[in-house]
Design an enzyme around this catalytic site. Structure first.
Site, mmCIF file in Angstrom:
data_model
loop_
_atom_site.group_PDB
_atom_site.id
_atom_site.type_symbol
_atom_site.label_atom_id
_atom_site.label_comp_id
_atom_site.label_asym_id
_atom_site.label_seq_id
_atom_site.Cartn_x
_atom_site.Cartn_y
_atom_site.Cartn_z
ATOM 1 N N HIS A 1 6.492 33.296 -47.713
ATOM 2 C CA HIS A 1 6.219 32.532 -48.938
ATOM 3 C C HIS A 1 4.812 31.928 -48.959
ATOM 4 O O HIS A 1 4.381 31.432 -50.000
ATOM 5 C CB HIS A 1 7.221 31.390 -49.102
ATOM 6 N N GLY B 1 7.580 26.912 -49.427
ATOM 7 C CA GLY B 1 8.860 27.345 -48.857
ATOM 8 C C GLY B 1 8.901 27.360 -47.344
ATOM 9 O O GLY B 1 9.344 28.350 -46.752
ATOM 10 N N ASP C 1 15.011 39.515 -45.788
ATOM 11 C CA ASP C 1 15.375 38.100 -45.851
ATOM 12 C C ASP C 1 16.157 37.833 -47.148
ATOM 13 O O ASP C 1 15.986 38.538 -48.142
ATOM 14 C CB ASP C 1 14.077 37.280 -45.838
ATOM 15 N N HIS D 1 15.690 35.607 -49.222
ATOM 16 C CA HIS D 1 14.807 35.096 -50.273
ATOM 17 C C HIS D 1 13.709 36.112 -50.591
ATOM 18 O O HIS D 1 13.261 36.850 -49.707
ATOM 19 C CB HIS D 1 14.188 33.762 -49.836
ATOM 20 N N ASP E 1 18.903 34.971 -42.740
ATOM 21 C CA ASP E 1 19.682 34.180 -43.698
ATOM 22 C C ASP E 1 20.535 35.043 -44.622
ATOM 23 O O ASP E 1 21.303 34.518 -45.429
ATOM 24 C CB ASP E 1 18.795 33.218 -44.498
ATOM 25 N N TYR F 1 18.886 29.925 -40.916
ATOM 26 C CA TYR F 1 19.079 28.487 -40.763
ATOM 27 C C TYR F 1 20.381 28.152 -40.055
ATOM 28 O O TYR F 1 20.757 26.988 -39.964
ATOM 29 C CB TYR F 1 18.980 27.825 -42.155
HETATM 30 ZN ZN LIG Z 1 14.916 33.276 -46.448
#
Ligand SMILES: [Zn+2]
Length: 401
Positions: free
Chosen positions: A155, A163, A191, A193, A274, A313
């Site tokens: 990010h 981010g 990922d 995201h 994630d 996470y």
């Molecule tokens: Zn992510």
């Protein structure tokens, strides 16, 4: 360059070489002693054990000897300015030294807020992630399959943090490959995201195609199915609870054909964890087997390969996934049950975002998940049908399905 050109031809002719039919290249794990330093304060989602736990597990399993490991160097100010705005780099450097930012710097560079907090060593840690990804690209060009789990800060923006990412190390891996003569680089991001920072960094560069599979509706909200970046990007925003069969379908029906069509001389894969079931900041439901298989398949598509970490996470699913991935990349299958010393490492992990009763017993005793099979939803099939494969050279697009 002659070597690169020769490998390029091999990759084009045999893009889907079955596993085990060619000599496995030597793999290198790039890590840093900084992985053991506290970071991000105490309340941040990244204030959990991550790469240090991976290194410890790999060591216990006998997968991280001296010959496997390279220490990540720290990128200096001039190296960072290859992509980042010098004033931003200087602002983060100064903030680390004085342990604070004023309101102008906080606003302008998004530093010193909850998202991108200041902590001791923040500049050094971010610059070392960049240095590690540059080294990963350099070693990949020498024939190593490189794994840099502290990388993947996708990010990061040219002139601001975003981010949880201060710099953007995947951009540096790609730039290093281009600077050394690779003509086309495919960047594939698994990922949960969207890789907005990487996609935008190469929006105007026809030598790079970015491709991402990410959860629909998650921050930063970019990466819609019709978002083509500068014309070469592929975006697959998936529905919540994506299962292994759906992921595998998109991999083989959309991502791999798109990479093949681009005919990359090198591939950079960001493998955030994630997207795994149990992550507190995302709602996908993959098993780690799906990610391992995907990274292995993607790494067969180009002669030069870099694998980065990314988000993640839940410290248990992260440590098990990246440890098992490193095992796979160096040719070792995860053992069915972990030795006591490895279980002790997993049992000692703590995370405020995961309730104790949600820590599954198998997260403490195994590396490999049970596959999460399921039906392939119509909207997932539609995503694959909508992919437009990036075409090398002219930047023209070719619809292949
Ligand atoms: Zn992510």
């Amino acid at each position: 360059m002659a070597v690169l050109a020769e490998r390029d031809v091999i990759a084009v002719q045999q893009p889907t070489r079955p596993r085990g039919s060619a000599p496995r290249p030597t793999a290198t794990f790039i890590g840093s002693s900084l992985a053991r330093s506290p970071a991000f304060g105490s309340l941040h989602p990244l204030a959990i054990p991550r790469v240090a736990a991976v290194m410890d597990l790999c060591a216990v399993l006998g997968w991280l000897g001296e010959a496997d490991f390279r220490e990540s160097p720290e990128a200096d100010l001039d190296m960072l300015a290859r992509f980042h705005d010098r004033a931003y780099v200087a602002a983060l450097h100064h903030a680390e030294a004085v342990h604070e930012v004023d309101s102008v710097v906080r606003e302008r560079y998004h530093l010193g807020n909850f998202e991108n907090p200041l902590f001791p060593g923040v500049f050094r840690k971010a610059a070392t992630a960049v240095g590690g990804s540059i080294l990963a690209a350099e070693l990949a060009l020498e024939g190593q399959l490189t794994f840099h789990p502290a990388g993947g800060t996708h990010h990061g923006r040219r002139d601001r943090a975003s981010g949880f990412c201060y710099f953007n190390d995947p951009v540096f891996a790609i730039l290093t490959l281009l600077d050394r003569g690779v003509e086309r680089v495919a960047y594939v991001d698994l990922d949960a995201h969207h890789c907005d920072g990487v996609q935008d960094a190469f929006r105007q560069d026809p030598r790079v195609a970015t491709m991402s599979i990410h959860e629909r509706g998650r921050w930063p909200g970019t990466g819609a199915a019709d978002d083509r970046g500068g014309g070469r990007s592929v975006n697959l925003p998936v529905p919540p609870q994506l299962n292994d069969d759906e992921f595998d379908f998109l991999l083989h029906e959309a991502l791999i054909p798109a990479v093949d069509r681009f005919r990359p001389g090198a591939i950079v894969v960001t493998c955030g964890t994630d997207a795994l079931a149990g992550d507190p900041l995302a709602g996908m439901a993959l098993s780690n087997l799906a990610l391992w298989d995907a990274v292995e398949s993607l790494c067969r598509l180009a002669p030069v390969r870099v694998v980065l970490g990314g988000g993640g996470y839940n410290p248990w699913t992260l440590a098990r996934c990246w440890t098992g991935l490193w095992g796979r990349l160096r040719g070792c299958e995860p053992p069915p049950a972990l030795p006591a010393e490895a279980s002790a490492i997993l049992s000692a992990l703590r995370c405020d975002l995961v309730d104790d009763e949600d820590v599954r017993p198998e997260w403490l005793t195994t590396l490999a998940d049970t596959p999460n099979h399921g039906s392939i939803r119509q909207e997932v099939r539609s995503l694959a049908r909508g992919v437009v494969a990036p075409s090398p050279g002219s930047g023209a697009e070719v619809r292949f399905r």
